[in-house]
Design an enzyme around this catalytic site. Sequence first.
Site, PDB file in Angstrom:
ATOM      1  N   ALA A 216       0.819  -1.211   0.000  1.00  0.00           N
ATOM      2  CA  ALA A 216       0.000   0.000   0.000  1.00  0.00           C
ATOM      3  C   ALA A 216       0.852   1.260   0.000  1.00  0.00           C
ATOM      4  O   ALA A 216       2.080   1.199   0.105  1.00  0.00           O
ATOM      5  CB  ALA A 216      -0.925  -0.020   1.206  1.00  0.00           C
ATOM      6  N   HIS A 217       0.198   2.398  -0.053  1.00  0.00           N
ATOM      7  CA  HIS A 217       0.919   3.674  -0.169  1.00  0.00           C
ATOM      8  C   HIS A 217       1.811   3.943   1.041  1.00  0.00           C
ATOM      9  O   HIS A 217       1.441   3.696   2.163  1.00  0.00           O
ATOM     10  CB  HIS A 217      -0.023   4.854  -0.409  1.00  0.00           C
ATOM     11  N   ASN A 218       2.989   4.456   0.723  1.00  0.00           N
ATOM     12  CA  ASN A 218       3.946   4.887   1.739  1.00  0.00           C
ATOM     13  C   ASN A 218       4.536   3.763   2.587  1.00  0.00           C
ATOM     14  O   ASN A 218       5.165   4.017   3.612  1.00  0.00           O
ATOM     15  CB  ASN A 218       3.326   5.968   2.646  1.00  0.00           C
TER      16      ASN A 218
END
Lengths: 356, 356, 356
Positions: free
Chosen positions: A241-243
């Site tokens: 997922a993001h980051n």
Amino acid sequence: VTNKHQKTLGQLALAVDGEVRGDSDCVVVRVATLNEAGAAEIAFLAHPKYRKLLAETRAAAVIVRDEDAADCPNNALVVRDPYLAYAKVAALLHPQPAAVPGVHPSAVIAPSAKIDSSAQIEALCVVGAGCEIGAGVYLGPGSVLGDQCRLGADCRLVANVTICSETTLGARCLIHPGVVLGSDGFGQAYDNGQWQKIPQVGRVTIGNDVEIGANTTVDRGALGDTCIEDGVKLDNLIQVAHNVVIGANTAIAACVGIAGSTKIGRNCAIAGGAGIVGHIEIADRVTITAMTMVTKSITEAGIYSSGTPLQENRAWHRNAVRMKQLDELAKRVKELEKKLAGLGGVGVGKEKHTQE
Amino acid sequence: VTNKHQKTLGQLALAVDGEVRGDSDCVVVRVATLNEAGAAEIAFLAHPKYRKLLAETRAAAVIVRDEDAADCPNNALVVRDPYLAYAKVAALLHPQPAAVPGVHPSAVIAPSAKIDSSAQIEALCVVGAGCEIGAGVYLGPGSVLGDQCRLGADCRLVANVTICSETTLGARCLIHPGVVLGSDGFGQAYDNGQWQKIPQVGRVTIGNDVEIGANTTVDRGALGDTCIEDGVKLDNLIQVAHNVVIGANTAIAACVGIAGSTKIGRNCAIAGGAGIVGHIEIADRVTITAMTMVTKSITEAGIYSSGTPLQENRAWHRNAVRMKQLDELAKRVKELEKKLAGLGGVGVGKEKHTQE
Amino acid sequence: VTNKHQKTLGQLALAVDGEVRGDSDCVVVRVATLNEAGAAEIAFLAHPKYRKLLAETRAAAVIVRDEDAADCPNNALVVRDPYLAYAKVAALLHPQPAAVPGVHPSAVIAPSAKIDSSAQIEALCVVGAGCEIGAGVYLGPGSVLGDQCRLGADCRLVANVTICSETTLGARCLIHPGVVLGSDGFGQAYDNGQWQKIPQVGRVTIGNDVEIGANTTVDRGALGDTCIEDGVKLDNLIQVAHNVVIGANTAIAACVGIAGSTKIGRNCAIAGGAGIVGHIEIADRVTITAMTMVTKSITEAGIYSSGTPLQENRAWHRNAVRMKQLDELAKRVKELEKKLAGLGGVGVGKEKHTQE
């Protein structure tokens, strides 16, 4: 059958720092299993459970530890770590195909893209504006690069890979079919019963020597970047997922999901189907077993697990019902202990157990 | 760096119904984190754990609650819900790119397809017979539409999306790479040791403002349709089986699987890795935590969970063995309670616990 | 609405070995549910819970068991197994579309590929060197075949399928969008803190009548092949690792992961989200329930499960804490039993329970 990468056993020994017992000039064309290898093939014995196959193998040579060399019916290549030596031998005999420089006429390349003259762009690829494609890169058929992507030297996208805008890959990355890099992270703000999308303005940055398995997805950062460091190996159908940050040389098996902003250390090993919640940190050298649910940070190296064991369905069902009553059962046991302690002279004694 | 969508702080305040404390004419070019923002950027403070970063931020402005405004070293944009306001500000500064009308010459379009003149069809797309593509739609490179699909206005397919025949999408849907919509449901009838495929003659219908994450799959109905209602947000690698209904504004995180004919209510939130069996109903406003296994209908709003907690591997192993003996353990406790009650004067008393 | 495959009820009865009660000449155009069927449609009643819908259906005919025939308001098609008969009727009325022979001019075909003249190669496909494409095969838009692949007669790749080099499929396989066959298995040897990739020199071999769902991945063997036998049915988003063998007529639901070298028997049924570790064997006719974790071989046919049941979150949390103390709780119970046995005349007696 020949192979233009074939080697003599002596050449292989040199490459893996091993010792030949037998004929160094013996030509090895391919790798194969102990069972199936023939006179042009090299096999290996790493796990003791296959030792029984050694006596009957027809392999030209077998990669073995010193203690097994005497049992080799043919040539032996003696090394300290047969599995690793096998990996290196296989890489010599069966290297990734080299890029054949050129751009297929059916590919659609933005005029502003810079493609190294040694790179190979296969049929029906799309390369967006401002992309930079390094030396020796192979873009397999049907791959799509958004704008401003950068691929380091000798990256290989097998086929039908999608890389969204601004993603960067280091050198020698191997990306399997169906992979999506740089798709939007899942960012939604709650707005009175509806969701307001949060634009994902970060990017994906990937280091050197990263391998990413088929249909795995890596989302771009919401703000700041999703980072996959050097030497990370991802299997198929993984969600990053993001980051998220994945530390160098961590290996992750198939079907793992890693939620947003989680930071995974270096040299971790995460088995298949594990799930890791967002906004936590996993230390270096952590091993997580299959299908484990990780709901909080792990601060020390070690092996971690969760889950319930397999049972025949009816037995499982009886136990599963009890899991819903476990807190109450524990309280009943405590009550019994109290009562029994109250019966003079039979005290249960101090409870030494931990109760979180 | 400039941005053609940049705004003054005053313009942003107007858009999010906030109040400027400081310079309304300050120009904001991008969003960024408190840590990384510079003189052209706006940050936000939503979670108290980041409050310590506020004093040192170099952001042009920070979106804050009233109580944090005084601690802003620079301009403040004061709102009731900073995270939501941030989402709206980010959407203003970083809007989805608009379609650039036209059909790329490499796209393959069936003669009977109707494509609005304001739509953009990118390189190497395929659009099947009888498709209807609305105003402002963007079909990213490599996307394939089967026959008779309908896409409402301003839908955006990022790249390499596959939409099978007869699928319909409402307006403003955002579909990420690798998504498959309208693939056959998994319908097989048992026929004396073999499987007879059941043709999947239903469709997929998707409402307005739906977002679907990378490599997620939504199967068409067996009979009747699989329905995703308005405002649903799906993350990556989700499986939506045939004839599932997902109620409006429900959000589902990555790696969730939903089996056939299950009906999920409105405004639900389903965390990553959860699994939901077929033929059940989930009420509105249900939250399901990560990796939960849902095996029966949920009739009331609330938060639901299953799973076992993470432990160091050896401790987990000792406990896991006991899970297989749990029913027996419960019976032994009951036996102890009986025996102890039989010891005159020490009765354990009425059991108040529930036993399903 | 008409359908060129429409049949009379009499023709259908002949095909499914059923008996018409009513008008054999009644024309049936489509299948539909009891609820939605009209005068040109045939419905079915398999599960007793839908019996209440029978009286009010407006279907032209209903496929029923003998005991329900009298309640049909219109024509009945009486069979022993209505669900199976429905599957066959649906397949007659809604067959897979036949290939329309020819190669789309936008497809890119290697000169050495052999494509049967009755096959259909759709727009923007890529077919590698030495491929052999059988009679009646359909290659949907955007599909990519690496070198030396072989597809048996009447295989159908719906769209955007990726098949890597040397993969072979038998006859009549149905492969849904986004599937990846023959990607590298996840083989990495540990080398002093880094990973040495192990070339995956095996292949994928797939039997006849295999169906593979959207975005499922099947890795090639490391040495030797990954094998999917005749009649296997795989749902969406499944991971099949290198050197797995899946026995004939086994059906596997979505989101299942199967790790390397595991051998699954024939006629197994594996429910959604299950995970199966590597290097084990599952016997024939094993059923595994949803989200079960299989960590060891299963040697007998039967139904197997693991996992914990759904609860309201706070109740789950209380119980989950206790799961981490379960071994200790069991020891406390044993201690209580000992103590109580020590109280003259109240002995707990022999423990009959198993303790592994």
